[in-house]
Design a protein around this motif. Structure first.
Motif, short mmCIF file in Angstrom:
data_model
loop_
_atom_site.label_atom_id
_atom_site.label_comp_id
_atom_site.label_asym_id
_atom_site.label_seq_id
_atom_site.Cartn_x
_atom_site.Cartn_y
_atom_site.Cartn_z
N ARG A 20 0.86 -1.20 0.00
CA ARG A 20 0.00 0.00 0.00
C ARG A 20 0.89 1.24 0.00
N ILE A 22 3.17 4.51 -0.46
CA ILE A 22 4.27 4.88 -1.36
C ILE A 22 4.88 3.64 -2.00
N ASP A 41 5.91 -7.51 1.69
CA ASP A 41 5.15 -6.80 2.74
C ASP A 41 4.84 -7.79 3.87
N ALA A 64 6.98 -11.03 4.33
CA ALA A 64 8.11 -11.03 5.26
C ALA A 64 8.06 -9.79 6.14
N ASP A 65 8.52 -9.96 7.38
CA ASP A 65 8.80 -8.82 8.26
C ASP A 65 10.24 -8.42 7.98
N VAL A 66 10.44 -7.27 7.35
CA VAL A 66 11.78 -6.91 6.90
C VAL A 66 12.71 -6.49 8.04
N ASN A 92 11.54 0.65 1.31
CA ASN A 92 10.48 1.62 1.60
C ASN A 92 9.74 1.34 2.92
N SER A 144 13.03 10.72 5.23
CA SER A 144 11.85 11.59 5.38
C SER A 144 12.29 13.03 5.56
N TYR A 157 11.67 8.26 15.35
CA TYR A 157 11.49 8.20 13.88
C TYR A 157 12.59 9.00 13.19
N LYS A 161 15.39 7.86 10.51
CA LYS A 161 15.41 8.44 9.15
C LYS A 161 16.74 9.16 8.88
N THR A 188 7.78 14.35 1.65
CA THR A 188 7.13 15.21 2.64
C THR A 188 5.92 14.44 3.18
N THR A 190 2.85 12.73 3.10
CA THR A 190 2.24 12.19 1.88
C THR A 190 1.00 11.41 2.27
N THR A 192 -1.12 8.68 2.60
CA THR A 192 -1.09 7.22 2.48
C THR A 192 -1.97 6.64 3.59
N GLY A 194 -1.10 4.80 6.01
CA GLY A 194 -0.38 4.95 7.28
C GLY A 194 -0.51 6.35 7.84
N VAL A 195 -0.39 7.35 6.99
CA VAL A 195 -0.49 8.74 7.44
C VAL A 195 -1.92 9.07 7.85
#
Ligand SMILES: NC(=O)c1ccc[n+]([C@@H]2O[C@H](COP(=O)([O-])OP(=O)(O)OC[C@H]3O[C@@H](n4cnc5c(N)ncnc54)[C@H](O)[C@@H]3O)[C@@H](O)[C@H]2O)c1
Length: 250
Positions: A20, A22, A41, A64-66, A92, A144, A157, A161, A188, A190, A192, A194-195
């Protein structure tokens, strides 16, 4: 956004967090430019795979959990088994739980560092054996623009980043002899899934007003930058951070 330019034909592109937001837009955008896409994902990125296959692309979805060394190693093994190569890696996947320092517990600190920063190291280690032999590769690590904002509740965070930028810079030096470039890209705020879960509408409006271009970013706004940095054309650009952020200024 559509393009007829097949700048990524013949390339295998691995995108994390591609279910999902970006990551999905980037996976679709690289596929649209001709790449075979490996979408990774936490849950199987079904929608992304359906879009890509409907467009006639070869696409593989991996769960997968990256942040997990064993699961990322298994991703590398699966890419080796099914495709035998990887040309592009877009790291990402990320999380951004807001916590003021008084509320920030060690568990959250560790989880954010693991998902946002450890994951990029682990995925590079998993994918490199399938990237080095061809003498050509492109790695993009998401950072970010929040690292230069005055947003409270994001110290963990921002640490992760900032780490994405340092990792990209150092890795660029190590991988240049193999024809592999490494760059960081910073969105910036964005819009999504999550946001939308984490930010109130006022925060979205305030972010837009702080930019030269006074609208919130969309996932599609990152596609061109990442497509360019993962193309042949960007061969002499490495170790850089590109803020694709609508001209955010502070
Ligand atoms: N959206 C923004 O405003 C914004 C701004 C700057 C930077 N970024 C960065 O862009 C990236 C994507 O953000 P987004 O807004 O699209 O997020 P999102 O929450 O909408 O999507 C993230 C995707 O990553 C996946 N993911 C999360 N943890 C994972 C894990 N451990 N293993 C595998 N997959 C995992 C999720 O399942 C989800 O599909 C993140 O690195 C984020 O820090 C986003």
């Amino acid at each position: 956004m559509t393009t007829t330019f097949q700048t990524h034909a013949g390339r295998v592109a691995v995108v994390t967090g591609a279910g999902r937001g970006i990551g999905q837009a980037v996976a679709l955008g690289l596929g649209e430019r001709g790449a075979t896409v490996v979408a990774v994902d936490l849950q199987h990125p079904q929608e992304t795979i359906e879009h890509l296959t409907a467009a006639g692309r070869t696409a593989i979805g991996l769960t997968a959990d990256v942040s997990d060394p064993e699961q990322t190693a298994a991703v590398g093994t699966e890419i080796e088994r099914r495709l035998g190569r990887a040309d592009i890696l877009v790291n990402n996947a990320g999380i951004f739980p807001f916590r003021d320092i008084d509320e920030l517990d060690y568990e959250t600190w560790r989880r954010v560092l693991a998902v946002n920063l450890d994951s990029q190291f682990l995925m590079v280690k998993a994918v490199l054996p399938n990237m080095k032999p061809s003498g050509w590769g492109r790695i993009v690590n998401l950072t970010s623009n929040s690292i230069v904002t005055a947003a409270p509740g994001l110290s963990h965070y921002m640490a992760s980043k900032m780490g994405n930028i340092g990792f990209s810079r150092g890795l660029a030096n190590d991988l240049a002899p193999y024809g592999i470039t490494v760059n960081a890209v910073g969105p910036t705020l964005t819009i999504t899934p999550g946001v939308l879960q984490a930010h109130p509408p006022e925060a979205l409006a305030a972010a837009a007003q702080a930019q030269a271009i006074k609208r919130n970013g969309l996932p599609a706004d990152l596609v061109g930058t990442i497509a360019f940095l993962t193309s042949d054309d960007a061969a002499f650009i490495t170790g850089q951070t590109v803020m694709a952020d609508g001209g955010y200024a502070r």
